[in-house]
Design a protein around this motif. Sequence first.
Motif, PDB file in Angstrom:
ATOM      1  N   PRO A   1       0.825  -1.211   0.000  1.00 24.76           N
ATOM      2  CA  PRO A   1       0.000   0.000   0.000  1.00 24.76           C
ATOM      3  C   PRO A   1       0.859   1.260   0.000  1.00 24.76           C
ATOM      4  CG  PRO A   1      -0.586  -1.461   1.811  1.00 24.76           C
ATOM      5  CD  PRO A   1       0.624  -2.034   1.182  1.00 24.76           C
ATOM      6  N   SER A   2       0.441   2.248  -0.785  1.00 30.92           N
ATOM      7  CA  SER A   2       1.131   3.535  -0.721  1.00 30.92           C
ATOM      8  C   SER A   2       0.124   4.602  -0.323  1.00 30.92           C
ATOM      9  CB  SER A   2       1.792   3.849  -2.055  1.00 30.92           C
ATOM     10  OG  SER A   2       0.858   3.759  -3.090  1.00 30.92           O
ATOM     11  N   PHE A   3       0.641   5.676   0.261  1.00 34.20           N
ATOM     12  CA  PHE A   3      -0.203   6.728   0.838  1.00 34.20           C
ATOM     13  C   PHE A   3       0.230   8.083   0.309  1.00 34.20           C
ATOM     14  CE2 PHE A   3       0.391   3.179   3.775  1.00 34.20           C
ATOM     15  CZ  PHE A   3      -0.931   2.756   3.898  1.00 34.20           C
TER      16      PHE A   3
ATOM     17  N   ILE B   1      12.422   8.924   3.294  1.00 33.11           N
ATOM     18  CA  ILE B   1      13.677   8.611   2.598  1.00 33.11           C
ATOM     19  C   ILE B   1      13.397   8.544   1.103  1.00 33.11           C
ATOM     20  CG2 ILE B   1      15.593   6.953   2.379  1.00 33.11           C
ATOM     21  CD1 ILE B   1      15.491   7.854   5.227  1.00 33.11           C
ATOM     22  N   ALA B   2      14.213   9.252   0.320  1.00 35.65           N
ATOM     23  CA  ALA B   2      14.111   9.157  -1.152  1.00 35.65           C
ATOM     24  C   ALA B   2      15.415   8.560  -1.662  1.00 35.65           C
ATOM     25  CB  ALA B   2      13.869  10.532  -1.763  1.00 35.65           C
ATOM     26  N   PHE B   3      15.384   7.258  -1.995  1.00 42.59           N
ATOM     27  CA  PHE B   3      16.594   6.600  -2.498  1.00 42.59           C
ATOM     28  C   PHE B   3      16.854   7.035  -3.938  1.00 42.59           C
ATOM     29  CE2 PHE B   3      15.726   3.320   0.862  1.00 42.59           C
ATOM     30  CZ  PHE B   3      16.891   3.539   1.558  1.00 42.59           C
TER      31      PHE B   3
ATOM     32  N   TYR C   1       4.117   7.719  -0.741  1.00 42.10           N
ATOM     33  CA  TYR C   1       5.147   6.982  -0.008  1.00 42.10           C
ATOM     34  C   TYR C   1       4.591   5.646   0.484  1.00 42.10           C
ATOM     35  CZ  TYR C   1       2.679   8.259   4.281  1.00 42.10           C
ATOM     36  OH  TYR C   1       1.719   8.374   5.250  1.00 42.10           O
ATOM     37  N   SER C   2       5.488   4.733   0.821  1.00 44.30           N
ATOM     38  CA  SER C   2       5.066   3.466   1.426  1.00 44.30           C
ATOM     39  C   SER C   2       5.745   3.313   2.785  1.00 44.30           C
ATOM     40  CB  SER C   2       5.389   2.284   0.513  1.00 44.30           C
ATOM     41  OG  SER C   2       6.748   2.313   0.158  1.00 44.30           O
ATOM     42  N   VAL C   3       5.159   2.463   3.617  1.00 51.46           N
ATOM     43  CA  VAL C   3       5.637   2.273   4.990  1.00 51.46           C
ATOM     44  C   VAL C   3       6.335   0.924   5.075  1.00 51.46           C
ATOM     45  CG1 VAL C   3       4.929   2.137   7.414  1.00 51.46           C
ATOM     46  CG2 VAL C   3       3.657   3.612   5.827  1.00 51.46           C
ATOM     47  N   THR C   4       7.594   0.922   5.501  1.00 47.87           N
ATOM     48  CA  THR C   4       8.335  -0.346   5.617  1.00 47.87           C
ATOM     49  C   THR C   4       9.013  -0.441   6.980  1.00 47.87           C
ATOM     50  OG1 THR C   4      10.347   0.604   4.675  1.00 47.87           O
ATOM     51  CG2 THR C   4       8.828  -0.427   3.129  1.00 47.87           C
ATOM     52  N   LYS C   5       9.487  -1.647   7.261  1.00 44.78           N
ATOM     53  CA  LYS C   5      10.164  -1.894   8.543  1.00 44.78           C
ATOM     54  C   LYS C   5      11.669  -1.673   8.351  1.00 44.78           C
ATOM     55  CE  LYS C   5       9.261  -5.710  11.118  1.00 44.78           C
ATOM     56  NZ  LYS C   5       9.376  -7.114  11.579  1.00 44.78           N
ATOM     57  N   ASN C   6      12.268  -0.937   9.259  1.00 42.12           N
ATOM     58  CA  ASN C   6      13.715  -0.761   9.221  1.00 42.12           C
ATOM     59  C   ASN C   6      14.320  -1.461  10.435  1.00 42.12           C
ATOM     60  OD1 ASN C   6      16.209   0.214   8.402  1.00 42.12           O
ATOM     61  ND2 ASN C   6      16.051   2.025   9.680  1.00 42.12           N
ATOM     62  N   GLU C   7      15.260  -2.371  10.170  1.00 43.95           N
ATOM     63  CA  GLU C   7      15.928  -3.080  11.277  1.00 43.95           C
ATOM     64  C   GLU C   7      17.381  -2.668  11.303  1.00 43.95           C
ATOM     65  OE1 GLU C   7      15.412  -7.330  11.930  1.00 43.95           O
ATOM     66  OE2 GLU C   7      13.722  -7.294  10.558  1.00 43.95           O
ATOM     67  N   PHE C   8      17.823  -2.091  12.419  1.00 39.89           N
ATOM     68  CA  PHE C   8      19.229  -1.684  12.525  1.00 39.89           C
ATOM     69  C   PHE C   8      19.675  -1.891  13.967  1.00 39.89           C
ATOM     70  CE2 PHE C   8      22.645   1.553  12.876  1.00 39.89           C
ATOM     71  CZ  PHE C   8      23.474   1.055  11.869  1.00 39.89           C
TER      72      PHE C   8
ATOM     73  N   GLN D   1       9.933   2.984   8.644  1.00 40.66           N
ATOM     74  CA  GLN D   1      10.649   3.756   7.621  1.00 40.66           C
ATOM     75  C   GLN D   1       9.673   4.141   6.522  1.00 40.66           C
ATOM     76  OE1 GLN D   1      14.969   3.074   6.376  1.00 40.66           O
ATOM     77  NE2 GLN D   1      13.865   1.937   4.835  1.00 40.66           N
ATOM     78  N   LEU D   2       9.656   5.414   6.155  1.00 42.37           N
ATOM     79  CA  LEU D   2       8.749   5.891   5.098  1.00 42.37           C
ATOM     80  C   LEU D   2       9.562   6.129   3.832  1.00 42.37           C
ATOM     81  CD1 LEU D   2       6.680   8.489   7.186  1.00 42.37           C
ATOM     82  CD2 LEU D   2       6.346   6.027   6.984  1.00 42.37           C
TER      83      LEU D   2
END
Length: 525
Positions: A447-449, A486-488, A504-511, A518-519
């Motif tokens: 999904p994107s928003f 974030i714009a890669f 944008y889409s919503v993702t998981k960032n693991e660090f 992460q957007l």
Amino acid sequence: MKTLNKQELFDTLSSRFKDEEKKLSQIPNPALLQDASKSATRISNAIANKEKITLVGDYDVDGVSSSAIMVDFFRQIPYPLEVIIPNRFKDGYGVSPSVLQRVDAELVITVDNGISAIEAAKICKEKNIDLIITDHHTPSKLLPDAYAIVDPKLQTCEYPFKDICGAQVAWLLLALVKKELHLDIDMKQFLDILAIAIIADIMPLIDINRTLVKVGLKVLMTSPRPSSIIIRDFLNKSYISSEDIAFMIAPRINSAGRLEDASIALEFFTATDTNKAYKQFELLGKLNDLRKETEVQTTKEAIIKVDTTSNIIVVAHEGWHEGVVGIVAARLVDKFAKPAIVLSIKDGVAKGSARSIGEVSIYELIKKNEHLLTKFGGHKMAAGLGLNEQNIDAFRDAINKSASKLSPNDFLPKEDALGILSTDEIDLELLDLLQKFEPYGEANPRPSFLLQDAEVVSIKLMGSDKSHSRIQIRQYPHQRKTLELIAFRRVYEMPADRKITCKYSVTKNEFNNRVSVQLLIDKIY
């Protein structure tokens, strides 16, 4: 556009899946694939009679994955299998007359290719070689005269789910071979490789594909296969998603066949120890970096050549790298929101790749103009083709004429934003909700928003070459809470009005074992 809360988002995503999710046990019987039982019997007899068997694969991820599953299966029988993956530059695509010159076998099996191999089938007949074609590409009216053709897209094939990739066809056939030979081989062990093939070949992630990818990604997390261990180490995540495969793994595996030779990728998948798998993965990484450089340069050159007034972009140039034209076509589709065909010319011959958008079947459009081509093949969203240089202009005119009969709605991209999320809805609970509907991909997009006229607070550039942007925004003027986008691969400068509208889409960032939201910006308007 509508503002969504979590419950409304849940309902919207649930509506994508009308039917109950399938279990592995509900995968349709492989015997429903036309000629599959006949092929399994022939393969079993070849093994019993100690005949020589040669496998001919393809140089993309699906073709390499299909070949790797076959190699691993035959190793466990154990039985010797000769494998040839054609070289894109020397052999061209699939089981061709030039490939057959190297074959000394009584039985030839193709994976992920062969449905258009009319000439090769003739040669096999003359040489008394039984040819079993396993493929998933759309057949033409004229079929090769082979011993057997296993392809779900044959009109007479009764397999109930047609949108499967080449590796799935190979895997289903091997399930029948296992039965014929009464082997104790667990077919589930191949699902790590199979999931990679389904994702990389952009199969719709619905029905059995969804099940296989879901289970396959779990197998990937625990498999003792050296290549899977290396993939896990490289991604270093507690959970691997379909997008991790699509963006981080598939391009690496693809780069071997694009730039050098797909055997490098096959050796990665079939490595028997992690040392060998690691070496091959390193090599794939280097090739992928080279692929990126070549692709960036070619895309720049291709953009200059685009005629923005045409419905279908057709660009051609002497000496463009044949291995990156498909990716460049995809970049042009993104930029111009139109189907694109990119051709590389060498010695008066043009070879290229096509990518589509929306509901436009690029395969059907190409097929309508096949009289101008020397070869073509593919499916709705992607195809390959070849033609003589002098026919490029005529082909460009002809395919645009064919496309002019289509409805303008067919050209609309399918990636619409679902709605607007308020800042308060963006949290770890949202990540959990989104994870329930994975895997995301074709036919089940993440999904994107939409963000409308948000205030840009600051912009920082990141990455070793400062080519990515970290944009801090405030969704509504009176809010204290800010969001980070974030714009890669995009350098974004502060707009004059300090406002941004984007998808944008919503993702998981693991660090460092910390999970955060992460957007990722898909598109800036």
